[in-house]
Design an enzyme around this catalytic site. Structure first.
Site, mmCIF file in Angstrom:
data_model
loop_
_atom_site.group_PDB
_atom_site.id
_atom_site.type_symbol
_atom_site.label_atom_id
_atom_site.label_comp_id
_atom_site.label_asym_id
_atom_site.label_seq_id
_atom_site.Cartn_x
_atom_site.Cartn_y
_atom_site.Cartn_z
ATOM 1 N N GLY A 14 0.822 -1.291 -0.004
ATOM 2 C CA GLY A 14 0.136 0.139 0.136
ATOM 3 C C GLY A 14 0.767 1.234 -0.088
ATOM 4 N N ASP A 65 -2.232 -6.263 -6.472
ATOM 5 C CA ASP A 65 -3.350 -6.159 -5.704
ATOM 6 C C ASP A 65 -3.181 -7.295 -4.566
ATOM 7 O OD1 ASP A 65 -5.876 -6.479 -4.500
ATOM 8 O OD2 ASP A 65 -7.016 -6.210 -6.349
ATOM 9 N N ASN A 91 1.153 -2.559 5.200
ATOM 10 C CA ASN A 91 0.326 -1.111 5.361
ATOM 11 C C ASN A 91 -1.115 -1.111 4.694
ATOM 12 O OD1 ASN A 91 0.024 1.890 5.646
ATOM 13 N ND2 ASN A 91 0.144 1.599 3.493
ATOM 14 N N TYR A 157 -14.398 -3.282 9.791
ATOM 15 C CA TYR A 157 -13.199 -2.767 10.078
ATOM 16 C C TYR A 157 -12.335 -3.070 11.451
ATOM 17 C CZ TYR A 157 -9.686 0.657 9.452
ATOM 18 O OH TYR A 157 -8.370 1.401 9.734
ATOM 19 N N ALA A 159 -13.098 -4.616 13.895
ATOM 20 C CA ALA A 159 -12.660 -6.145 14.211
ATOM 21 C C ALA A 159 -11.408 -6.742 13.488
ATOM 22 C CB ALA A 159 -13.916 -7.010 13.934
ATOM 23 N N ALA A 160 -11.389 -6.442 12.286
ATOM 24 C CA ALA A 160 -10.387 -6.817 11.373
ATOM 25 C C ALA A 160 -9.133 -6.149 12.074
ATOM 26 C CB ALA A 160 -10.274 -6.550 10.081
#
Length: 270
Positions: A14, A65, A91, A157, A159-160
């Site tokens: 990223g 990706d 990242n 999000y 939780a991840a």
């Protein structure tokens, strides 16, 4: 300060926008061999040129990706051509959507989980054998304060990112015996002032309109609940402020630090 990063191969995922871009440039300034990963090839070319200007021993861009399970092997192959991978910065992340969990579509959950956690697991799994063989390495995961306290209307999000924090700690326990350190940086809001910092895939790219779409129809009361007050006189960090900690944790200066999650939040959690 002598960070020991000069000439070391560092993969940053990223890397073409915001925090990832700042980390790549900061590692370049320490003389690292920068392997920048992203989807925007034009932004990647600009970034690697700037990395060389900043002092990188070498800089390469790998268009990939990370939600594609085949990408980590290809990234590792490109990086290994430059030497053994010494640093991995996980990242990649972001929000696939937003809203209240009770109103969410279960078919969207996997997107948030894979983008924020699955990418970290796969990329880490790819580099670990080489680090274990070398008896050295530093992994820096980019988590979020959402994983510490939960961001309103971002349940999956949050939780991840909490899972990324947990993975950081257990992996540090497992691989410390091999000379590998694993840490995590957990930013709050982070927005660049540099117009070059928003690649085509970035959720902060105004042309994408991500936030307007994600929170369309939410009330002013909901917006107020999403916001957190900092104590430093401004609401967000710069990417460089987050990058400075990530680079420190990747460096020899942090040689006795592992398994930690560090907020960069302007005191918003106080």
């Amino acid at each position: 300060m002598q960070t020991g990063l000069n000439g070391r191969v560092a993969i940053i995922t990223g890397a073409t926008a915001n925090i990832g871009r700042a980390i790549a440039l900061s590692l370049a300034a320490e003389g690292a061999i920068v392997v920048a990963v992203g989807r925007d090839e034009e932004a990647g070319a600009r970034l690697t040129a700037l990395c060389r200007e900043r002092g990188a021993t070498e800089a390469r861009f790998v268009a990939a990706d990370l939600t594609d399970p085949a990408s980590p092997a290809r990234i590792l192959e490109a990086a290994s051509a430059l030497g053994g991978v010494a640093v991995l910065v996980n990242n990649v992340g972001g929000n696939v959507g937003a809203g209240f969990f009770a109103e969410s579509d279960p078919t969207t959950w996997a997107g948030d989980l894979d983008l924020n956690l699955g990418t970290v697991l796969r990329m880490t799994h790819a580099v670990l054998p080489g680090m274990i063989a070398a008896k050295a390495g530093a992994i820096v995961n980019i988590g979020s304060t959402a994983g510490l306290v939960g961001d309103y209307m971002l349940p999956v999000y949050s939780a991840a990112k909490a899972a990324v924090h947990g993975f950081t700690k257990v992996l540090a326990k497992e691989v410390g015996q091999h000379g590998i350190r694993v840490n995590c940086v957990a930013p709050y809001g982070t927005v660049s002032r540099d117009p070059e910092a928003f690649s085509s895939g970035s959720r902060f790219n105004r042309d994408n309109g991500f936030f307007a779409k994600a929170f369309a129809g939410s009330s002013p009361e909901d917006a107020a609940k999403r916001a957190r007050q900092t104590v430093v006189g401004r609401p967000v960090a710069t990417p460089e402020e987050v990058a400075s900690l990530a680079v420190y944790l990747a460096s020899d200066l942090a040689g006795f630090i592992t398994g930690q999650v560090y907020p960069v939040d302007g005191g918003s959690l106080l």
